[in-house]
Design a protein around this motif. Structure first.
Motif, PDB file in Angstrom:
ATOM      1  N   GLY A   1      -8.589  -2.908   0.641  1.00 13.19           N
ATOM      2  CA  GLY A   1      -7.737  -2.058  -0.172  1.00 13.19           C
ATOM      3  C   GLY A   1      -6.453  -2.712  -0.622  1.00 13.19           C
ATOM      4  N   GLU A   2      -6.195  -3.952  -0.205  1.00 21.27           N
ATOM      5  CA  GLU A   2      -4.987  -4.660  -0.635  1.00 21.27           C
ATOM      6  C   GLU A   2      -5.332  -5.545  -1.828  1.00 21.27           C
ATOM      7  OE1 GLU A   2      -1.459  -6.458   1.873  1.00 21.27           O
ATOM      8  OE2 GLU A   2      -3.082  -7.919   1.741  1.00 21.27           O
ATOM      9  N   TYR A   3      -4.570  -5.393  -2.922  1.00 17.91           N
ATOM     10  CA  TYR A   3      -4.897  -6.070  -4.177  1.00 17.91           C
ATOM     11  C   TYR A   3      -3.705  -6.849  -4.719  1.00 17.91           C
ATOM     12  CZ  TYR A   3      -9.453  -3.898  -4.698  1.00 17.91           C
ATOM     13  OH  TYR A   3     -10.758  -3.538  -4.521  1.00 17.91           O
ATOM     14  N   ARG A   4      -4.039  -7.876  -5.487  1.00 18.25           N
ATOM     15  CA  ARG A   4      -3.047  -8.589  -6.277  1.00 18.25           C
ATOM     16  C   ARG A   4      -3.181  -8.161  -7.733  1.00 18.25           C
ATOM     17  NH1 ARG A   4      -5.253 -13.471  -3.510  1.00 18.25           N
ATOM     18  NH2 ARG A   4      -3.850 -14.013  -1.797  1.00 18.25           N
ATOM     19  N   PHE A   5      -2.057  -8.057  -8.418  1.00 17.38           N
ATOM     20  CA  PHE A   5      -2.057  -7.778  -9.849  1.00 17.38           C
ATOM     21  C   PHE A   5      -1.570  -9.012 -10.594  1.00 17.38           C
ATOM     22  CE2 PHE A   5      -1.573  -3.533  -7.949  1.00 17.38           C
ATOM     23  CZ  PHE A   5      -2.649  -2.889  -8.555  1.00 17.38           C
TER      24      PHE A   5
ATOM     25  N   ASP B   1       0.848  -1.193   0.000  1.00 19.38           N
ATOM     26  CA  ASP B   1       0.000   0.000   0.000  1.00 19.38           C
ATOM     27  C   ASP B   1       0.883   1.243   0.000  1.00 19.38           C
ATOM     28  OD1 ASP B   1      -2.033   1.788   0.152  1.00 19.38           O
ATOM     29  OD2 ASP B   1      -2.534   1.406   2.255  1.00 19.38           O
ATOM     30  N   ARG B   2       1.291   1.654  -1.211  1.00 13.75           N
ATOM     31  CA  ARG B   2       2.079   2.880  -1.330  1.00 13.75           C
ATOM     32  C   ARG B   2       1.781   3.541  -2.677  1.00 13.75           C
ATOM     33  NH1 ARG B   2       6.262   2.302  -4.767  1.00 13.75           N
ATOM     34  NH2 ARG B   2       7.182   0.226  -5.113  1.00 13.75           N
ATOM     35  N   VAL B   3       2.048   4.824  -2.740  1.00 16.32           N
ATOM     36  CA  VAL B   3       1.742   5.609  -3.924  1.00 16.32           C
ATOM     37  C   VAL B   3       2.606   5.158  -5.105  1.00 16.32           C
ATOM     38  CG1 VAL B   3       1.789   7.919  -4.933  1.00 16.32           C
ATOM     39  CG2 VAL B   3       1.018   7.593  -2.576  1.00 16.32           C
TER      40      VAL B   3
ATOM     41  N   HIS C   1       9.944  -4.497  -6.166  1.00 17.32           N
ATOM     42  CA  HIS C   1       8.824  -3.621  -5.817  1.00 17.32           C
ATOM     43  C   HIS C   1       7.777  -4.354  -4.986  1.00 17.32           C
ATOM     44  CE1 HIS C   1      10.097  -0.224  -8.252  1.00 17.32           C
ATOM     45  NE2 HIS C   1      10.295  -1.029  -9.287  1.00 17.32           N
ATOM     46  N   CYS C   2       7.558  -5.630  -5.304  1.00 22.88           N
ATOM     47  CA  CYS C   2       6.533  -6.433  -4.630  1.00 22.88           C
ATOM     48  C   CYS C   2       7.159  -7.753  -4.173  1.00 22.88           C
ATOM     49  CB  CYS C   2       5.356  -6.723  -5.566  1.00 22.88           C
ATOM     50  SG  CYS C   2       4.426  -5.284  -6.069  1.00 22.88           S
ATOM     51  N   PRO C   3       7.693  -7.799  -2.948  1.00 22.13           N
ATOM     52  CA  PRO C   3       8.320  -9.038  -2.479  1.00 22.13           C
ATOM     53  C   PRO C   3       7.384 -10.251  -2.535  1.00 22.13           C
ATOM     54  CG  PRO C   3       8.897  -7.207  -1.044  1.00 22.13           C
ATOM     55  CD  PRO C   3       7.846  -6.696  -1.981  1.00 22.13           C
TER      56      PRO C   3
END
Length: 297
Positions: A229-233, A197-199, A256-258
């Protein structure tokens, strides 16, 4: 053995038959997670599941199940044109009810409005479940995959039915992590990234691909079902993990996404489009190696 999302008579069975050898046993499971768990546990060697449809989009059950539990990797894909058959019991009367899976109903709604305007439309767990229900007398007609008539003695009222003539569904064959298929030059790589959750995190992920000239072919988001509000892409991209530029990009995504899960590199079912080169990445790696060894500048 190959597990597939059943029951018998679905498009997934049709896709699975294209992967399986003539001697291989196909085992239907009632849900996508159950089919995938069969491959995870070793009850079957493989599992075949639908992943996306050109009309209705991604299959959420498949996306969620691949992101959770023990890892599975895709080793092959198939793309099937979506053409339905409308089936009824022999000697049927007026068709008052028509049943099918919601995705199937969405793809024939105009046909139903034109040919069966007064019929009640009912959703079922699968197209094959609708065919079985018609055979049991629960409904008058079913919108099913053409392969369903191999298993259910029903009369074909119409075939080659589809509102969108170019509609297609993509299927994956997955198994526990193993030696990956060799690159063919026309490959697809799939990953799922759980974004912190970061910009700007999504922009950062896309920038890593763009900087390396990698074509993004699909991106979908799904909630993690945990924190709001937490999502997977879910990302599909052109190329194979063994290629320097793709490997470099995946490492960047992981920075960016561990919580990044590799879902496979496999040949495309429909090869085409330009193939990006790796020459500059190989040359850069060789240059850096020389610099580190004191052999160049």
């Amino acid at each position: 053995m190959l597990a597939y999302f059943g029951p018998q008579g679905t498009f997934t069975e049709q896709a699975a038959r294209g992967f399986a050898s003539p001697q291989e046993e196909l085992v239907p499971f009632d849900t996508v997670p159950a089919a995938l768990d069969a491959a995870r546990s070793g009850a079957t060697q493989w599992a075949c599941v639908p992943v996306e449809n050109s009309v209705e989009g991604a299959v959420p059950a498949t996306m969620d199940a691949l992101a959770e539990g023990e890892p599975l990797v895709a080793v092959a894909e198939a793309v099937l044109p979506v053409r339905f058959s409308v089936l009824a019991r022999p000697g049927h009367g007026r068709v008052r009810t028509v049943a099918s899976h919601p995705h199937a109903l969405a793809q024939v709604r105009h046909w139903l409005a034109e040919h069966l305007p007064s019929a009640e439309v009912v959703s079922t767990a699968s197209t094959a479940a609708a065919a079985r229900a018609v055979l049991n007398g629960d409904f008058d007609a079913a919108v099913s995959a053409p392969v369903a008539v191999r298993h259910y003695p029903l009369e074909v009222l119409a075939t080659d039915v589809a509102d969108v003539r170019d509609a297609k569904t993509r299927f994956l064959v997955v198994r526990p992590p193993c030696v990956l298929p060799e690159p063919t030059g026309h490959d697809r790589t799939s990953v799922v990234c759980t974004a912190p959750d970061r910009v700007g995190v999504l922009a950062d992920l896309l920038a890593e691909l763009a900087l390396r000239g990698i074509n993004l072919t699909r991106i979908e988001s799904r909630p993690t079902k945990g924190r709001l509000g937490e999502y997977r892409f879910y990302i599909d991209l052109d190329g194979h993990v063994s290629e320097p530029r793709v490997g470099d990009a995946l490492a960047a995504l992981h920075r960016h996404c561990p919580e990044t899960r590799f879902l496979g590199s496999y040949p495309k079912a429909e090869p085409g489009g330009p193939v990006a080169g790796n020459e500059e990445f190989v040359a850069a790696a060789e240059w850096l190696s020389d610099v580190r060894r004191g052999r160049g500048a």
